[in-house]
Motif scaffolding. Structure first.
Motif, PDB file in Angstrom:
ATOM      1  N   VAL A  98       0.510  -1.570  -0.022  1.00  0.00           N
ATOM      2  CA  VAL A  98      -0.223  -0.030   0.378  1.00  0.00           C
ATOM      3  C   VAL A  98       0.945   1.325  -0.287  1.00  0.00           C
ATOM      4  N   ALA A  99       1.062   1.778  -1.224  1.00  0.00           N
ATOM      5  CA  ALA A  99       1.228   3.571  -1.207  1.00  0.00           C
ATOM      6  C   ALA A  99       0.770   4.489  -0.414  1.00  0.00           C
ATOM      7  N   CYS A 100       2.314   5.263   0.269  1.00  0.00           N
ATOM      8  CA  CYS A 100       1.683   6.117   0.955  1.00  0.00           C
ATOM      9  C   CYS A 100       1.496   7.564   0.699  1.00  0.00           C
ATOM     10  N   ALA A 101       0.954   8.358   0.130  1.00  0.00           N
ATOM     11  CA  ALA A 101       0.983   9.589  -0.500  1.00  0.00           C
ATOM     12  C   ALA A 101       2.247  10.161   0.081  1.00  0.00           C
ATOM     13  N   PRO A 102       2.755  11.105  -0.029  1.00  0.00           N
ATOM     14  CA  PRO A 102       3.431  12.505   0.469  1.00  0.00           C
ATOM     15  C   PRO A 102       2.593  13.221   1.501  1.00  0.00           C
ATOM     16  N   SER A 103       1.872  13.544   0.906  1.00  0.00           N
ATOM     17  CA  SER A 103       1.077  14.142   1.719  1.00  0.00           C
ATOM     18  C   SER A 103       0.470  13.582   3.383  1.00  0.00           C
ATOM     19  N   LYS A 104      -0.443  12.470   3.164  1.00  0.00           N
ATOM     20  CA  LYS A 104      -0.507  11.412   3.940  1.00  0.00           C
ATOM     21  C   LYS A 104       1.095  11.061   5.277  1.00  0.00           C
ATOM     22  N   GLU A 105       2.228  11.500   4.364  1.00  0.00           N
ATOM     23  CA  GLU A 105       3.537  10.964   5.011  1.00  0.00           C
ATOM     24  C   GLU A 105       4.022  11.780   6.306  1.00  0.00           C
ATOM     25  N   LYS A 106       3.296  12.769   5.606  1.00  0.00           N
ATOM     26  CA  LYS A 106       4.107  14.212   6.201  1.00  0.00           C
ATOM     27  C   LYS A 106       2.826  14.599   7.431  1.00  0.00           C
TER      28      LYS A 106
ATOM     29  N   THR B 125      14.266   7.635  13.755  1.00  0.00           N
ATOM     30  CA  THR B 125      12.845   8.762  13.114  1.00  0.00           C
ATOM     31  C   THR B 125      13.043   8.158  11.146  1.00  0.00           C
ATOM     32  N   ALA B 126      14.741   8.276  10.498  1.00  0.00           N
ATOM     33  CA  ALA B 126      14.816   7.696   9.187  1.00  0.00           C
ATOM     34  C   ALA B 126      13.942   5.965   8.974  1.00  0.00           C
ATOM     35  N   LEU B 127      13.752   4.993  10.342  1.00  0.00           N
ATOM     36  CA  LEU B 127      13.109   3.219   9.616  1.00  0.00           C
ATOM     37  C   LEU B 127      11.755   4.352  10.001  1.00  0.00           C
ATOM     38  N   ALA B 128      10.920   5.542  11.106  1.00  0.00           N
ATOM     39  CA  ALA B 128       9.985   5.511  10.992  1.00  0.00           C
ATOM     40  C   ALA B 128       9.031   6.189   9.319  1.00  0.00           C
ATOM     41  N   LYS B 129      10.467   6.995   8.746  1.00  0.00           N
ATOM     42  CA  LYS B 129       9.856   8.139   8.089  1.00  0.00           C
ATOM     43  C   LYS B 129       9.672   6.317   6.297  1.00  0.00           C
ATOM     44  N   ARG B 130      11.034   5.275   6.281  1.00  0.00           N
ATOM     45  CA  ARG B 130      11.005   3.986   5.480  1.00  0.00           C
ATOM     46  C   ARG B 130       9.493   3.015   5.561  1.00  0.00           C
TER      47      ARG B 130
ATOM     48  N   ASN C 136       4.831  -0.219   3.330  1.00  0.00           N
ATOM     49  CA  ASN C 136       4.166  -0.936   4.678  1.00  0.00           C
ATOM     50  C   ASN C 136       4.395  -2.829   4.488  1.00  0.00           C
ATOM     51  N   GLN C 137       5.293  -3.482   3.449  1.00  0.00           N
ATOM     52  CA  GLN C 137       5.807  -4.871   3.579  1.00  0.00           C
ATOM     53  C   GLN C 137       6.910  -4.897   4.434  1.00  0.00           C
ATOM     54  N   LEU C 138       7.685  -4.034   4.201  1.00  0.00           N
ATOM     55  CA  LEU C 138       8.876  -4.015   4.765  1.00  0.00           C
ATOM     56  C   LEU C 138       8.499  -3.844   6.328  1.00  0.00           C
ATOM     57  N   ARG C 139       8.562  -2.771   6.901  1.00  0.00           N
ATOM     58  CA  ARG C 139       7.203  -2.430   8.464  1.00  0.00           C
ATOM     59  C   ARG C 139       6.537  -4.470   9.080  1.00  0.00           C
ATOM     60  N   SER C 140       5.675  -4.678   8.179  1.00  0.00           N
ATOM     61  CA  SER C 140       5.102  -6.543   8.557  1.00  0.00           C
ATOM     62  C   SER C 140       6.455  -7.001   8.477  1.00  0.00           C
ATOM     63  N   ALA C 141       7.631  -7.263   7.749  1.00  0.00           N
ATOM     64  CA  ALA C 141       8.329  -8.248   7.966  1.00  0.00           C
ATOM     65  C   ALA C 141       9.245  -7.576   9.389  1.00  0.00           C
ATOM     66  N   TYR C 142       9.919  -6.956   9.387  1.00  0.00           N
ATOM     67  CA  TYR C 142      10.483  -5.854  10.731  1.00  0.00           C
ATOM     68  C   TYR C 142       9.514  -6.831  11.908  1.00  0.00           C
ATOM     69  N   ASN C 143       8.451  -6.383  12.639  1.00  0.00           N
ATOM     70  CA  ASN C 143       7.494  -6.542  13.772  1.00  0.00           C
ATOM     71  C   ASN C 143       7.559  -7.830  13.147  1.00  0.00           C
ATOM     72  N   ILE C 144       7.564  -8.919  11.954  1.00  0.00           N
ATOM     73  CA  ILE C 144       7.552 -10.214  12.721  1.00  0.00           C
ATOM     74  C   ILE C 144       8.720 -10.854  13.014  1.00  0.00           C
ATOM     75  N   LEU C 145       9.389 -10.264  12.617  1.00  0.00           N
ATOM     76  CA  LEU C 145      10.629 -10.609  12.848  1.00  0.00           C
ATOM     77  C   LEU C 145      11.492 -10.257  14.193  1.00  0.00           C
ATOM     78  N   LYS C 146      10.938  -9.302  14.727  1.00  0.00           N
ATOM     79  CA  LYS C 146      10.954  -8.827  16.513  1.00  0.00           C
ATOM     80  C   LYS C 146      10.453  -9.679  17.049  1.00  0.00           C
ATOM     81  N   SER C 147       8.880 -10.071  16.585  1.00  0.00           N
ATOM     82  CA  SER C 147       7.918 -10.745  17.382  1.00  0.00           C
ATOM     83  C   SER C 147       8.797 -12.359  17.926  1.00  0.00           C
ATOM     84  N   LEU C 148       9.936 -12.823  16.512  1.00  0.00           N
ATOM     85  CA  LEU C 148       9.919 -13.858  16.017  1.00  0.00           C
ATOM     86  C   LEU C 148      10.892 -14.034  17.213  1.00  0.00           C
ATOM     87  N   ASN C 149      12.158 -12.829  17.124  1.00  0.00           N
ATOM     88  CA  ASN C 149      13.293 -13.039  18.064  1.00  0.00           C
ATOM     89  C   ASN C 149      12.596 -12.610  19.701  1.00  0.00           C
TER      90      ASN C 149
END
Length: 440
Positions: free
Chosen positions: A366-374, A405-410, A415-428
Motif C-alpha cells: 500500500v503506497a503512502c501519499a507524500p501528503s499523508k506521510e507528512k 526517525t529514518a526507520l519510521a519514514k522508511r 508497509n510490507q517491510l514494516r510488517s516483516a520487521y514487526n514479525i522478525l522482532k516478534s520472532l526474536n
C-alpha cells in the motif's frame, strides 16, 4: 545447378537426421513413426524454402530466414525457450558476469503478450513505476505482438543516456500509458546489506548472478562484526531470478540438511536433486523472506525451500510462478540455444509453474501519499518533543534517535517491510521467551 538455398536446407536435413540418430543412442524415446513424421515435415519445409527462394518478390536473405525459422520453432514451444544469435548470446553471458546498458527489467511472454516479470530495484524501470505483470504493447512505436523476450530486450537496451518509449497497459487502466525512460548502466551488484536497527539485518537481493552467494556471505560476515545477529529479513521482491546454482547455494546457507529443490524432465539425466549441507555456521536466528508478484524463478526456489523446511516466515504477496529450468547450449557459430529442459519442485513436492509461492503472511503493498506521510510523521510525538519537557539525566541527541526517525519514514513508504520487521522482532522475542522457559 542446385540453388544455394536448396543446398542449405539439405545440410539442415542432414544435421537433423544425425541428431535424431544420436538421440536414439542417448536414450531419448523417439519411435520410428515419429522419425518418419519428422522427415516428412522437414521435406515440406525444404520445398517451401525452395519455392520462396525462386519466386518471392524480393531476394531472400538466407541466414535471416533460417534464423527466423529457428526462432519460430522455439517460440512455439514456450515463452522461455529461444534461439540466441551470437550478439544476444554474448549479452546473456554479460548479464551473469558484468553489467549492461538498459532500463532494468526482465520480460517474458504471457498469454502471447510481452509481460514484465519484474523491474530490477533502483533502476530506471523501477523509478519510472513499472510493475510486475505490466503489459508492454509497444517499444518505440513498434507493436510487440509475437515479439520474443530476447528481441524485446534488444530493443529496450541501448547506449547510456539514450531514451526508449514504451506503451504500457496495466490491469484497471482504461488507456495505454506511454513512458519515456532514459537508459543507464545497470550494475549487477545484486546484494545490498544493512542493519534496520542493531542486530536486525536487512538483505536486498535484486537478482541471482554468478557472484550473488559469495557477495551475500561477505556482507553477512561484515554485519556480524558490527553486531550479533538477532534476526534477518531477506528481500526478494522484484527479483526476476537468474542462476539456479546461486539460488541453491543461498538456500543452503540457511539450511543444514534436506532437499532444497529438485527437477524433473523427460530424460533421466534431467532429473536432479539439490540437497542442503551443514555449513558449520550458526544460522539459528529468526528469518523473514519478503516476496511479491515480481519474485520469480530462482527467488521462488529460495522462498519455497525456506517455507517447506519451516526455517523462516514468507511475507508479501503471491509470487510470479515461473517454475521451469532452462539449459543454455552453445552452438558452433557463437549462437546459443536456450531450451526448457525440466520443471522444478519444492522440497514438499509443490510445482511452482504458473502457481507461485503463497506467503505465510499475505501483506499487499500500500503506497503512502507524500501528503499523508507528512501528517503521520507530525503525529509521531514523544515526550522529548513537547515544549518545556523535563530533561533527562542525559538530554543529548543520540544516534539511535536518528535511526528511529529514518526507520519510521522508511516504513511509511514500505508497509510490507514494516510488517516483516514487526514479525522478525516478534520472532526474536518469542525465541528469547521460549529459551528462558526451557531453562527454568
Amino acid at each position: 545447378m542446385v540453388p544455394y538455398f536448396q543446398s542449405i536446407t539439405r545440410i539442415i536435413l542432414c544435421i537433423i537426421t544425425v541428431s535424431l540418430l544420436f538421440s536414439s543412442f542417448a536414450g531419448a524415446e523417439i519411435s520410428q513413426k515419429e522419425k518418419e513424421a519428422t522427415y516428412k515435415q522437414l521435406e515440406i519445409f525444404s520445398n517451401v524454402l525452395s519455392i520462396l527462394q525462386e519466386n518471392y518478390v524480393e531476394k531472400i536473405d538466407t541466414e535471416e530466414v533460417i534464423n527466423g525459422a529457428i526462432r519460430g520453432l522455439l517460440f512455439s514451444l514456450d515463452p522461455h525457450s529461444s534461439y540466441l544469435p551470437p550478439e544476444n548470446f554474448r549479452e546473456l553471458q554479460e548479464e551473469t558476469r558484468g553489467s549492461f546498458s538498459g532500463i532494468g527489467i526482465e520480460v517474458t511472454v504471457k498469454n502471447d503478450i510481452l509481460t514484465i516479470v519484474s523491474p530490477i530495484a533502483d533502476t530506471p524501470a523501477d523509478r519510472a513505476g513499472l510493475k510486475a505483470n505490466d503489459l508492454i504493447v509497444e517499444i518505440n512505436g513498434v507493436k510487440t505482438r509475437n515479439m520474443g523476450p530476447y528481441e524485446a530486450i534488444k530493443k529496450l537496451r541501448g547506449p547510456k543516456g539514450s531514451k526508449v518509449t514504451i506503451a504500457i497497459h496495466r490491469a484497471g487502466w482504461e488507456k495505454l500509458k506511454k513512458i519515456t525512460i532514459e537508459r543507464e548502466i545497470i550494475p549487477l551488484q545484486s546484494v545490498r546489506a544493512e542493519y534496520l536497527s542493531p542486530g536486525f539485518a536487512y538483505i536486498r537481493i535484486t537478482s541471482f548472478q554468478s557472484h550473488t552467494t559469495r557477495d551475500f556471505k561477505k556482507k553477512i560476515h561484515k554485519l556480524k562484526k558490527e553486531h550479533s545477529l538477532k534476526g534477518m529479513i531477506v528481500d526478494l521482491r522484484n527479483n526476476p531470478g537468474g542462476l539456479l546454482h546461486q539460488a541453491v547455494t543461498l538456500a543452503d546457507f540457511f539450511l543444514d540438511s534436506g532437499r532444497i529443490v529438485y527437477t524433473k524432465g523427460r530424460k533421466e539425466d534431467q532429473n536432479t536433486v539439490f540437497n542442503a549441507h551443514d555449513n558449520g555456521e550458526d544460522n539459528s536466528y529468526p528469518l523473514v523472506i519478503l516476496v511479491n508478484e515480481g519474485s520469480a524463478s530462482a527467488s521462488e526456489i529460495v522462498a519455497g525451500a525456506i517455507q517447506a523446511h519451516k526455517r523462516g516466515i514468507i511475507v508479501g504477496t503471491q509470487t510470479f510462478g515461473k517454475g521451469s529450468v532452462q539449459t543454455i547450449i552453445p552452438l558452433p557459430d557463437g549462437a546459443g540455444l536456450r531450451m526448457t529442459t525440466a520443471r522444478y519442485y519444492t522440497p514438499d513436492d509443490r510445482s511452482i509453474q504458473a502457481k507461485g509461492i503463497t506467503p505465510d503472511v499475505e501483506v499487499p503493498f500500500v503506497a503512502c501519499a507524500p501528503s499523508k506521510e507528512k501528517k503521520i510523521l507530525k503525529k509521531i510525538v514523544k515526550e522529548k518533543d513537547l515544549d518545556h519537557h523535563l530533561s533527562g539525566t542525559d538530554n543529548k541527541k543520540t544516534k539511535s534517535d536518528d535511526t528511529e526517525t529514518a526507520l519510521a519514514k522508511r516504513f511509511l513508504k514500505d508497509n510490507q517491510l514494516r510488517s516483516a520487521y514487526n514479525i522478525l522482532k516478534s520472532l526474536n522475542l518469542f525465541s528469547k521467551f521460549t529459551g528462558a522457559k526451557s531453562q527454568n
